[in-house]
Design a protein around this motif. Structure first.
Motif, short mmCIF file in Angstrom:
data_model
loop_
_atom_site.label_atom_id
_atom_site.label_comp_id
_atom_site.label_asym_id
_atom_site.label_seq_id
_atom_site.Cartn_x
_atom_site.Cartn_y
_atom_site.Cartn_z
N LEU A 178 26.89 -10.53 -25.24
CA LEU A 178 25.64 -10.24 -24.53
C LEU A 178 25.02 -9.02 -25.19
O LEU A 178 25.72 -8.05 -25.51
CB LEU A 178 25.89 -9.95 -23.05
N ALA A 179 23.70 -9.05 -25.39
CA ALA A 179 23.01 -7.91 -25.99
C ALA A 179 21.78 -7.58 -25.17
O ALA A 179 21.11 -8.47 -24.62
CB ALA A 179 22.60 -8.23 -27.43
N ARG A 180 21.49 -6.30 -25.09
CA ARG A 180 20.27 -5.87 -24.41
C ARG A 180 19.05 -6.47 -25.10
O ARG A 180 18.92 -6.41 -26.33
CB ARG A 180 20.17 -4.34 -24.43
N LEU A 181 18.16 -7.04 -24.32
CA LEU A 181 16.99 -7.72 -24.88
C LEU A 181 16.12 -6.78 -25.71
O LEU A 181 15.49 -7.21 -26.69
CB LEU A 181 16.15 -8.35 -23.77
N ASP A 182 16.07 -5.50 -25.34
CA ASP A 182 15.20 -4.59 -26.09
C ASP A 182 15.74 -4.28 -27.48
O ASP A 182 15.06 -3.65 -28.29
CB ASP A 182 14.95 -3.30 -25.30
N ALA A 183 16.98 -4.72 -27.77
CA ALA A 183 17.54 -4.54 -29.10
C ALA A 183 17.48 -5.82 -29.94
O ALA A 183 17.84 -5.80 -31.12
CB ALA A 183 18.99 -4.08 -29.01
N VAL A 184 17.01 -6.90 -29.33
CA VAL A 184 17.00 -8.20 -30.01
C VAL A 184 15.62 -8.47 -30.61
O VAL A 184 14.60 -8.33 -29.92
CB VAL A 184 17.38 -9.33 -29.03
N TYR A 203 19.41 -9.03 -20.48
CA TYR A 203 20.37 -9.32 -21.55
C TYR A 203 20.13 -10.72 -22.12
O TYR A 203 19.64 -11.61 -21.43
CB TYR A 203 21.81 -9.23 -21.05
N ALA A 204 20.50 -10.88 -23.38
CA ALA A 204 20.43 -12.18 -24.04
C ALA A 204 21.83 -12.57 -24.51
O ALA A 204 22.65 -11.70 -24.84
CB ALA A 204 19.49 -12.13 -25.24
N LEU A 205 22.08 -13.87 -24.53
CA LEU A 205 23.34 -14.37 -25.07
C LEU A 205 23.23 -14.48 -26.58
O LEU A 205 22.25 -15.02 -27.11
CB LEU A 205 23.66 -15.75 -24.47
N LEU A 206 24.23 -13.96 -27.30
CA LEU A 206 24.26 -14.02 -28.76
C LEU A 206 25.46 -14.84 -29.22
O LEU A 206 26.60 -14.41 -29.01
CB LEU A 206 24.37 -12.63 -29.38
N PRO A 207 25.25 -16.00 -29.83
CA PRO A 207 26.38 -16.68 -30.48
C PRO A 207 26.63 -16.05 -31.84
O PRO A 207 25.71 -15.58 -32.51
CB PRO A 207 25.88 -18.12 -30.61
N ILE A 254 29.22 -1.28 -27.57
CA ILE A 254 30.06 -1.84 -26.51
C ILE A 254 30.42 -0.76 -25.50
O ILE A 254 30.44 -1.00 -24.28
CB ILE A 254 31.32 -2.48 -27.13
N ALA A 255 30.65 0.45 -25.99
CA ALA A 255 31.04 1.55 -25.09
C ALA A 255 29.93 1.88 -24.10
O ALA A 255 30.21 2.19 -22.92
CB ALA A 255 31.40 2.79 -25.91
N ASP A 256 28.66 1.83 -24.54
CA ASP A 256 27.58 2.20 -23.62
C ASP A 256 26.89 1.00 -22.97
O ASP A 256 25.88 1.14 -22.29
CB ASP A 256 26.55 3.10 -24.32
N GLY A 257 27.44 -0.21 -23.20
CA GLY A 257 26.95 -1.38 -22.49
C GLY A 257 25.79 -2.10 -23.13
O GLY A 257 25.29 -3.09 -22.58
N ARG A 258 25.34 -1.64 -24.30
CA ARG A 258 24.26 -2.37 -24.96
C ARG A 258 24.73 -3.72 -25.48
O ARG A 258 23.94 -4.64 -25.68
CB ARG A 258 23.70 -1.55 -26.13
N LEU A 259 26.04 -3.84 -25.68
CA LEU A 259 26.64 -5.07 -26.19
C LEU A 259 27.90 -5.35 -25.38
O LEU A 259 28.68 -4.44 -25.09
CB LEU A 259 26.99 -4.90 -27.68
N VAL A 260 28.08 -6.61 -25.00
CA VAL A 260 29.26 -7.02 -24.24
C VAL A 260 29.96 -8.14 -25.00
O VAL A 260 29.33 -9.15 -25.34
CB VAL A 260 28.88 -7.50 -22.82
N ASP A 261 31.23 -7.97 -25.28
CA ASP A 261 32.00 -8.96 -26.03
C ASP A 261 32.59 -9.98 -25.05
O ASP A 261 33.44 -9.63 -24.22
CB ASP A 261 33.12 -8.26 -26.82
N LEU A 262 32.15 -11.23 -25.16
CA LEU A 262 32.63 -12.29 -24.26
C LEU A 262 33.76 -13.11 -24.87
O LEU A 262 34.34 -13.96 -24.19
CB LEU A 262 31.47 -13.23 -23.90
N GLY A 263 34.04 -12.90 -26.16
CA GLY A 263 35.11 -13.66 -26.80
C GLY A 263 34.67 -15.07 -27.18
O GLY A 263 33.49 -15.42 -27.15
N ARG A 264 35.66 -15.88 -27.53
CA ARG A 264 35.40 -17.24 -28.01
C ARG A 264 35.47 -18.22 -26.85
O ARG A 264 36.40 -18.18 -26.04
CB ARG A 264 36.39 -17.61 -29.10
N ARG A 265 34.50 -19.11 -26.81
CA ARG A 265 34.42 -20.08 -25.72
C ARG A 265 33.38 -21.13 -26.08
O ARG A 265 32.74 -21.06 -27.12
CB ARG A 265 34.03 -19.38 -24.42
#
Length: 580
Positions: free
Chosen positions: A186-192, A221-225, A244-255
């Motif tokens: 997941l990424a903050r939309l303002d960074a995409v 937030y936007a989903l990033l594959p 990732i530490a400040d929440g701008r990016l969230v690691d969801l792993g493989r799925r």
């Protein structure tokens, strides 16, 4: 196939590509016929390499039998490393002091090892969200994408790779036939950053994918594959740690659903989805690192917008453009090995009423004991039509010229837009086994005449960011001529000849006839291009020189590769040369 046999087969095919490249680009050698067998000789000082030529091709795609080395007046069978050593000394007069010598030798050996790995028996893999699964054997699109086990027929290291382990190759290289789950963030939309030829943005598309996977997107937030190789690189380098530490990016792993690598490796396909995805991956394949550069993110949407503005899709009913209609990236996470760059490509299999197969899959050498994909298609055509194989092959090739090749030339003649129409970029629609339409994919592979720059800018504002797609007309004729004729069409000519389905004299004569008929349908631009195709010499890409100079052509200004000119078999259809 056991490992020893796989290694022998890999060495045979590797040397075939190496020697064809040498004969084309460095030394045509001398030839003799002895007791009905043909031989080519390469000399280096007092050393002589004798190569039995079991199939001579006007296109330069020769096949070889026994190879012997004469050193100190003693003849012996040449081992794989003997031939590589001879070739290295032929190319580099002082190999020990040459900067790129060791790199080329390593690439040739690793390419052979990669082929042997693909030929060896593989243990079955379990499917699952984070695992891999086998491809559907009845999917003709995937079968063709996964068919090129031996790689490019005129490259010294067609299966060389860097940045990917052997274990990763078994999952992510197409010839292993495995599907895999993508890695999501997941990424903050303002960074995409997003580009699209339509009102639908990539974040909208991936929002629907999130719903399908049961992911609830937080507001803003936007989903990033991401390709798993790229996700691994980003996490390993620590580039995203602060995000990732400040929440701008969230690691969801493989799925999520299984995707399968297409022949380009970094473009992936999931049966049933309306789109494909093309990623940056930190991997060097053949000559180039497969990283999407900033301008490439704009080129796909620009060409899709231009196709709509100029009504390009209606020009040739049998020719279709596969749109790379949208893309995205994350500001601040770019690097020389890529970040989250993702290109969204329309899935042509969804709209085509007929199965689609890439040309490279049709022409690829098959695994031992099997017929080529093209031979199987023609055999099925012969059986269903109750006609002989030669008649079926002739009918197939005529349909291919009429429904795939000639429309490309007419399109260029009319619009001044040409294509990097090599074997991987061209898909053929088959109806009852016969070609009925052609599809071009790859937004990096357009060549627009520079005189059209102003008109393109008026049609879409995105053209201002795509100046590198505009070329002088003479350069377009050189590139288009190589990719369409020397790479794609001649590849099919050689395949039909090697398989004993249609002699090259016949196919070359059919090409000349098709070009003459197309000439009469074209304006001045198309006629000038056809004259280039029928000239005494034709331009070909110097893949061996590119590799031996350690040149990444995708990083050169204008992506200008090395070209050279060779005798054109179309100039005197039917004449066969041991060295093309």
């Amino acid at each position: 196939m056991d490992a020893l046999l796989a290694r022998r087969v890999a060495e045979t095919h590797s040397l075939q590509a190496v020697l064809n490249g040498v004969l084309r680009e460095f030394d045509t050698g001398s030839t003799i016929t002895r007791h009905g067998r043909h031989f080519c000789f390469l000399a280096l000082g007092s050393d002589v390499l004798e190569i039995e030529v079991t199939y001579r091709s006007a296109t330069g795609w020769h096949r070889f039998g026994q190879i012997r080395l004469c050193r100190d007046d003693v003849w012996r069978a040449a081992a794989f490393d003997d031939v590589l050593d001879f070739v290295i000394r032929l190319i580099y007069p002082e190999p020990a002091s040459h900067l790129h010598c060791a790199a080329l030798l390593d690439r040739m050996r690793s390419s052979c090892a990669g082929i042997a790995q693909a030929l060896s028996e593989r243990a079955p893999r379990s499917s699952g969200p984070a695992g891999s699964s086998a491809a559907d054997p009845d999917d003709p699109f995937l079968a063709a994408e996964q068919a090129a086990v031996f790689g490019h027929f005129m490259h010294p290291a067609p299966k060389s790779r860097a940045g990917m382990t052997s274990a990763e190759a078994e999952i992510y290289m197409p010839e292993f036939g495995r599907g895999f789950a993508l890695h999501y963030f997941l990424a903050r939309l303002d960074a995409v950053r997003e580009w699209s030829a339509t009102d639908r943005l990539p974040s909208h598309l991936f929002s629907a994918l999130a719903d399908d996977m049961g992911i609830q997107l937080p507001d803003g937030y936007a989903l990033l594959p991401a390709h798993p190789l790229q996700a691994r690189y980003i996490r390993a380098t620590g580039a995203a740690d602060a995000w990732i530490a400040d929440g701008r990016l969230v690691d969801l792993g493989r799925r999520g659903p299984a995707f399968f690598a297409t022949s380009s490796v970094r473009s992936v396909y999931a049966p049933g989805l309306s789109y494909m995805l093309k990623f940056s991956i930190p991997v060097q394949l053949t000559n180039s690192w497969r990283v999407t550069r900033p301008h490439e993110l704009v080129e796909g949407p620009m060409m899709a917008a231009l196709a709509s503005a100029w009504d390009l899709r209606a020009a040739e009913p049998n020719f279709h453009l596969v749109d790379d209609w949208a893309s995205l990236a994350v500001r601040g996470l770019e690097s020389d090995r890529g970040g989250f760059e993702t290109i969204i490509r329309a899935n042509p299999c969804q709209d085509s009423p007929s199965p689609l197969v890439q040309v490279a899959g049709l022409t690829a050498d098959p695994r031992p004991g099997r017929p080529s994909l093209l031979a199987r298609v023609i055999a099925d055509t012969a059986a269903s039509g109750a006609i002989g194989l030669p008649a079926a092959a002739r009918l197939w090739f005529r349909c291919y010229l009429d429904h795939v090749v000639r429309p490309l030339i007419r399109f260029y003649s009319r619009f001044g837009i040409a294509f990097e129409a090599h074997q991987q970029n061209m898909l053929i629609a088959l109806h009852n086994g016969l070609p009925v339409a052609g599809y071009f994919r790859d937004s990096q592979g357009y060549y627009i005449e520079e005189s059209l720059c102003a008109a393109a800018s008026q049609a879409t504002a995105l053209a201002a960011s795509c100046r590198n797609l505009f070329y002088p007309a003479d350069e377009i004729r050189t590139r288009f001529g190589y990719y369409l004729m020397a790479n794609q069409v001649f590849g099919i000519v050689a395949r039909l000849g090697v398989d004993g389905l249609l002699p090259e004299r016949d196919t070359l004569a059919m090409i000349r006839d098709a070009l003459q008929r197309t000439h009469d349908e074209c304006g001045a631009r198309g006629r000038a291009f056809i004259a280039t195709l029928l000239a005494d010499e034709i331009a070909v890409k110097a893949n061996f020189q590119t590799r031996s100079d350690d040149l990444d052509e995708l990083m050169v200004a204008g992506e200008r590769a090395i070209y050279l000119r060779i005798p054109n078999p179309l100039a005197s259809a039917g004449a066969l040369h041991v060295a093309a």
